[in-house]
Design an enzyme around this catalytic site. Structure first.
Site, PDB file in Angstrom:
ATOM      1  N   ASN A   7       0.857  -1.185   0.000  1.00  0.00           N
ATOM      2  CA  ASN A   7       0.000   0.000   0.000  1.00  0.00           C
ATOM      3  C   ASN A   7       0.899   1.242   0.000  1.00  0.00           C
ATOM      4  OD1 ASN A   7      -1.605   2.239   0.856  1.00  0.00           O
ATOM      5  ND2 ASN A   7      -3.123   0.833   1.681  1.00  0.00           N
ATOM      6  N   ARG A  18       4.753  18.469   1.007  1.00  0.00           N
ATOM      7  CA  ARG A  18       5.553  19.568   0.475  1.00  0.00           C
ATOM      8  C   ARG A  18       5.096  20.045  -0.897  1.00  0.00           C
ATOM      9  NH1 ARG A  18      10.841  20.479   2.481  1.00  0.00           N
ATOM     10  NH2 ARG A  18      10.985  21.991   0.790  1.00  0.00           N
ATOM     11  N   HIS A  43      -5.510   3.501  -1.652  1.00  0.00           N
ATOM     12  CA  HIS A  43      -6.787   3.732  -0.965  1.00  0.00           C
ATOM     13  C   HIS A  43      -7.118   5.219  -1.070  1.00  0.00           C
ATOM     14  CE1 HIS A  43      -9.463   2.683   2.749  1.00  0.00           C
ATOM     15  NE2 HIS A  43      -9.968   3.706   2.083  1.00  0.00           N
ATOM     16  N   ARG A  45      -9.131   8.512  -0.751  1.00  0.00           N
ATOM     17  CA  ARG A  45     -10.240   8.998   0.065  1.00  0.00           C
ATOM     18  C   ARG A  45     -10.771  10.294  -0.547  1.00  0.00           C
ATOM     19  NH1 ARG A  45      -7.213   6.157   4.093  1.00  0.00           N
ATOM     20  NH2 ARG A  45      -8.611   4.875   5.374  1.00  0.00           N
ATOM     21  N   HIS A  50      -3.925  11.671   0.734  1.00  0.00           N
ATOM     22  CA  HIS A  50      -2.713  10.923   0.341  1.00  0.00           C
ATOM     23  C   HIS A  50      -2.846  10.564  -1.146  1.00  0.00           C
ATOM     24  CE1 HIS A  50      -5.577   7.903   1.709  1.00  0.00           C
ATOM     25  NE2 HIS A  50      -5.288   8.135   2.982  1.00  0.00           N
ATOM     26  N   GLU A  70      -8.654   0.192  -2.844  1.00  0.00           N
ATOM     27  CA  GLU A  70      -9.498   0.104  -1.663  1.00  0.00           C
ATOM     28  C   GLU A  70     -10.307   1.378  -1.509  1.00  0.00           C
ATOM     29  OE1 GLU A  70      -6.516  -2.471   1.290  1.00  0.00           O
ATOM     30  OE2 GLU A  70      -6.893  -0.341   1.656  1.00  0.00           O
ATOM     31  N   THR A 100      -7.953   6.355   9.613  1.00  0.00           N
ATOM     32  CA  THR A 100      -7.597   5.108   8.954  1.00  0.00           C
ATOM     33  C   THR A 100      -8.733   4.122   9.162  1.00  0.00           C
ATOM     34  OG1 THR A 100      -5.867   3.406   8.744  1.00  0.00           O
ATOM     35  CG2 THR A 100      -6.419   4.139  10.977  1.00  0.00           C
ATOM     36  N   HIS A 190      -3.924  -4.647   7.829  1.00  0.00           N
ATOM     37  CA  HIS A 190      -3.997  -3.567   8.805  1.00  0.00           C
ATOM     38  C   HIS A 190      -3.091  -3.873  10.000  1.00  0.00           C
ATOM     39  CE1 HIS A 190      -6.005   0.321   9.462  1.00  0.00           C
ATOM     40  NE2 HIS A 190      -5.635   0.126  10.710  1.00  0.00           N
ATOM     41  N   ASP A 191      -2.040  -3.081  10.109  1.00  0.00           N
ATOM     42  CA  ASP A 191      -1.072  -3.148  11.213  1.00  0.00           C
ATOM     43  C   ASP A 191      -0.246  -4.422  11.239  1.00  0.00           C
ATOM     44  OD1 ASP A 191      -1.815  -0.641  11.977  1.00  0.00           O
ATOM     45  OD2 ASP A 191      -2.941  -1.237  13.751  1.00  0.00           O
ATOM     46  N   GLY A 213       1.062  -1.301   4.285  1.00  0.00           N
ATOM     47  CA  GLY A 213       1.547   0.009   3.891  1.00  0.00           C
ATOM     48  C   GLY A 213       2.345   0.711   4.963  1.00  0.00           C
ATOM     49  N   HIS A 214       1.677   1.161   6.014  1.00  0.00           N
ATOM     50  CA  HIS A 214       2.312   2.029   7.006  1.00  0.00           C
ATOM     51  C   HIS A 214       3.579   1.420   7.596  1.00  0.00           C
ATOM     52  CE1 HIS A 214       2.399   5.244  10.030  1.00  0.00           C
ATOM     53  NE2 HIS A 214       2.733   4.296  10.891  1.00  0.00           N
TER      54      HIS A 214
END
Length: 240
Positions: A7, A18, A43, A45, A50, A70, A100, A190-191, A213-214
């Site tokens: 992701n 920036r 994903h 939104r 992002h 997503e 999130t 997720h996580d 992703g994160h």
């Protein structure tokens, strides 16, 4: 082997901080695939904080592995998916101002809505997946929507992993078995990270893919993107 879809939302977050095009989201997607990732996830939104809707258009011809979009199936999102026809669309019940994803679908309550949306995507030849909590009832009702897959929301697993991994994984194994029993393919996300991913994969080796992703992008700050992707791929290998 469980497939890794990266992701790249956090790359877009850094770029947007920036302005301009640094880091280059398109180049990162190409590089992730070159380094071994078997898919790219975005994903978008509604506030485009992002990934932007324009990014989807630019990324589509560059993703030669698997493209997964997503999002909450609001009309704008549905139009985006139908226009660019990813390999997979993952339906997530996000609120517009949600930081999130933090819960799965109530597939019983939203059965009619999900069935209608999924029908449109399937007519276009797009594989569908529904984001769900590790709840066997929600998985049973997901079958009636016509979805191809469900994606287990794994935040609960990740948060409890350090304390008691065996107890924490149990409801996820049960949910995964139910998905297999009713004929649904399985994704997860997720996580998930380098600390908890291997244990998850060993306990539920029939997962088709994980979307990460994160944690992966954060690890890349220390290990480099190429090395990090290889570390995640290694964690997903289940022997025997």
């Amino acid at each position: 082997m469980i497939r890794l879809s990266v992701n790249i939302n956090k790359i877009a977050t850094l770029r947007n901080a920036r302005g301009g095009n640094l880091p280059d989201v398109q180049q990162v997607a190409v590089d992730c695939q070159r380094f071994g990732a078997q898919g790219i996830t975005v994903h978008p939104r509604p506030d485009e904080r992002h990934i932007r809707y324009k990014d989807v258009e630019l990324l589509r011809p560059l993703v030669t592995t698997e493209f997964n979009i997503e999002g909450n199936p609001i009309p704008k999102f549905i139009d985006l998916v139908l226009q660019h026809k990813p390999d997979q669309v993952t339906l997530v019940p996000d609120d517009p101002d949600q930081l999130t994803s933090d819960h799965g679908w109530d597939t019983k309550k939203h059965k009619t809505f999900l069935t209608d949306v999924i029908g449109r995507f399937k007519e276009a030849g797009i594989r569908t997946s529904i984001f769900v909590d590790p709840d066997t009832e929600m998985i049973e009702h997901a079958v009636y929507t016509g979805t191809d897959r469900v994606e287990l929301y794994t935040e609960g697993y990740a948060s409890g992993f350090k304390t008691d991994p065996e107890a924490t994984i149990r409801p996820f194994v049960e949910a995964a078995r139910k998905a297999r029993e009713v004929g649904l393919e399985l994704n997860a996300g997720h996580d998930l990270n380098l600390e908890n991913l291997s244990f998850f994969a060993k306990n539920i080796p029939w997962v088709k893919e994980v979307s990460i992703g994160h944690a992966l992008i954060a690890d890349a700050l220390y290990y480099g993107l190429q090395n990090t992707i290889q570390l995640y791929l290694r964690a997903l290998r289940v022997e025997g």
